[in-house]
Design an enzyme around this catalytic site. Sequence first.
Site, short mmCIF file in Angstrom:
data_model
loop_
_atom_site.label_atom_id
_atom_site.label_comp_id
_atom_site.label_asym_id
_atom_site.label_seq_id
_atom_site.Cartn_x
_atom_site.Cartn_y
_atom_site.Cartn_z
N HIS A 159 0.81 -1.23 0.00
CA HIS A 159 0.00 0.00 0.00
C HIS A 159 0.84 1.27 0.00
CE1 HIS A 159 -4.04 -1.81 0.68
NE2 HIS A 159 -3.27 -2.83 1.03
N ASP A 353 3.52 9.46 -0.62
CA ASP A 353 2.33 8.71 -0.21
C ASP A 353 2.10 7.60 -1.22
OD1 ASP A 353 0.09 8.15 1.35
OD2 ASP A 353 -0.49 10.26 1.45
P1 ADQ Z 1 -3.00 6.08 4.86
O1 ADQ Z 1 -1.59 6.51 5.09
O2 ADQ Z 1 -3.82 5.87 6.09
O3 ADQ Z 1 -3.08 4.74 4.00
P2 ADQ Z 1 -4.88 7.58 3.04
O4 ADQ Z 1 -4.93 6.77 1.83
O5 ADQ Z 1 -4.87 9.05 2.73
O6 ADQ Z 1 -3.61 7.27 3.94
O7 ADQ Z 1 -6.14 7.51 4.04
C1 ADQ Z 1 -6.76 6.42 4.53
C2 ADQ Z 1 -8.22 6.69 5.01
O8 ADQ Z 1 -8.29 7.21 6.36
C3 ADQ Z 1 -9.01 7.66 4.14
O9 ADQ Z 1 -10.17 7.00 3.80
C4 ADQ Z 1 -9.31 8.87 5.03
O10 ADQ Z 1 -10.57 9.47 4.83
C5 ADQ Z 1 -9.22 8.29 6.41
N1 ADQ Z 1 -8.72 9.33 7.30
C6 ADQ Z 1 -7.55 9.97 7.18
N2 ADQ Z 1 -7.45 10.91 8.13
C7 ADQ Z 1 -8.58 10.85 8.84
C8 ADQ Z 1 -9.10 11.60 9.93
N3 ADQ Z 1 -8.42 12.60 10.41
N4 ADQ Z 1 -10.29 11.27 10.44
C9 ADQ Z 1 -11.00 10.27 9.91
N5 ADQ Z 1 -10.59 9.55 8.85
C10 ADQ Z 1 -9.40 9.85 8.32
C11 ADQ Z 1 -2.15 3.84 3.35
C12 ADQ Z 1 -1.11 4.50 2.45
C13 ADQ Z 1 -1.81 5.36 1.40
C14 ADQ Z 1 -2.79 4.50 0.60
C15 ADQ Z 1 -3.71 3.71 1.53
C16 ADQ Z 1 -4.54 2.70 0.77
O11 ADQ Z 1 -0.20 5.28 3.23
O12 ADQ Z 1 -0.86 5.95 0.54
O13 ADQ Z 1 -3.57 5.33 -0.22
O14 ADQ Z 1 -2.94 2.99 2.49
O15 ADQ Z 1 -3.75 1.84 0.00
#
Ligand code: ADQ
Length: 448
Positions: A159, A353
Amino acid sequence: MGRLVVVSNRVPAPRDRLQPAGGLAVALRAALKEGSCLWFGWSGQQVSEKEGHDPEVSLDKVENVTYATIDLTHAEYDGFYQKYSNGILWPLCHYRAGLMDYDRKDQVIYHNVNALFARKLLPLLQPGDMIWIHDYHLFPLGQALRDLGVTAPIGFFLHIPFPPWSLMRALPEADALLRAMQAYDVIGLQTEDDARNMNDGFSLGGVKAKAEVFPIGIDPDSFAKQAEDGLSNPDVQRLKESLRGKPFIIGVDRLDYSKGLPERFKGYEIFLERYPEHRGKVVYLQVTPVSRGNVPEYRALRRELDEAAGRINGTYGDFDWTPIRYLTHPVPRALLASFYRLADAALVTPLRDGMNLVAKEYVAAQDKANPGVLILSHFAGAAPDMEAALMVNPHDADDIADALHKALTMPDGERRARWDHLEPDVWRVTAVTWARDFIQALGKARLA
Ligand code: ADQ
């Protein structure tokens, strides 16, 4: 069609099994919709050390999915999860070798926990199963399963980014790790760059390249609906009333140094300095729940952001205006979706990311007659497909400042034209197409 077995470090907590909350859980729900499925991983619980620790597998069936979880000891949690996965692999894969806190003994615990996962999963496997392993915590799990004689197709999806091989080599066991990945029939990465980097590593080791691109997405229809339906929610109304028609900027990220938050705050500070006409008139909400609070880098980052937010609010704020509304606790997804919809601009400025689902969620949440502007880092995995966003270099705070001004003064026609370009890809590459394409590739591997 055989059973799909998903393995990830964390399995959704029982309360989230019907309505998963996180990005991975939401995306996988699409994969687990049909047939009978098994989801194996850590329960999230830590237990005290016992001689010859042999955790019980606890089983829970919800609809068509059986959730199988094991507890980890404190020492396993510390060495496998905190230190090796999050203190070494995470920074390295995000191109931050300097933040790696390397110690050989953590690597031993990492491998032991992967072997433990394999041992505990083995008796649960059935003929015809396809196994899909997720993320950097479990790089060597495929090999550990093969060592126990598993012949089922096994796929792996990363991921997060995979850095150029010259950087990855900073990890002393990088070669061994990549050799172990030969156990997989399919290896999926988020972007072309990531796949190229991993395949360079394979070819330097004289091995056939096998990393392919399977970009992840969201469920745009349900997210768009949630954003619209939520507008009548009293909490959303409360936010709307507090804005009193002021332009509204939103940022939503886990608290993580990969997300470029200090740089973003600096960009906002320069924006207020350089474009004084926005002072007193703009509201920036940054939602950043604390994660991995026990890793020292994360504690330091929290302090840095607390200080920056305090400084900006102290310097530019007024008795009736707060420049940054900074929250370090999570906001329910249903509210977030509508918050995105109210926002005139979103700041998605990670230094690196894997993909970044917030960028896609922001686009999905917009009102097509009056969409907001996405300000997006070149270094998000989402960037190549979202170049109609206002693209910025997240290291360059001046660039962020100028983009903010441009977003808030953009003519309506340009705003709509940019969104019209962004929308099709968010609907084309979704959680469903991601899971479907990967599982199809794994199915072909079985036949090959
Ligand atoms: P993450 O680093 O967690 O994921 P991201 O893909 O932006 O990053 O977000 C994951 C989810 O968490 C999103 O659905 C978002 O809405 C939710 N989220 C984030 N901040 C939040 C908050 N403050 N309150 C509530 N919900 C929140 C990892 C990788 C990413 C990749 C994903 C999926 O780091 O690059 O896109 O996995 O593969």
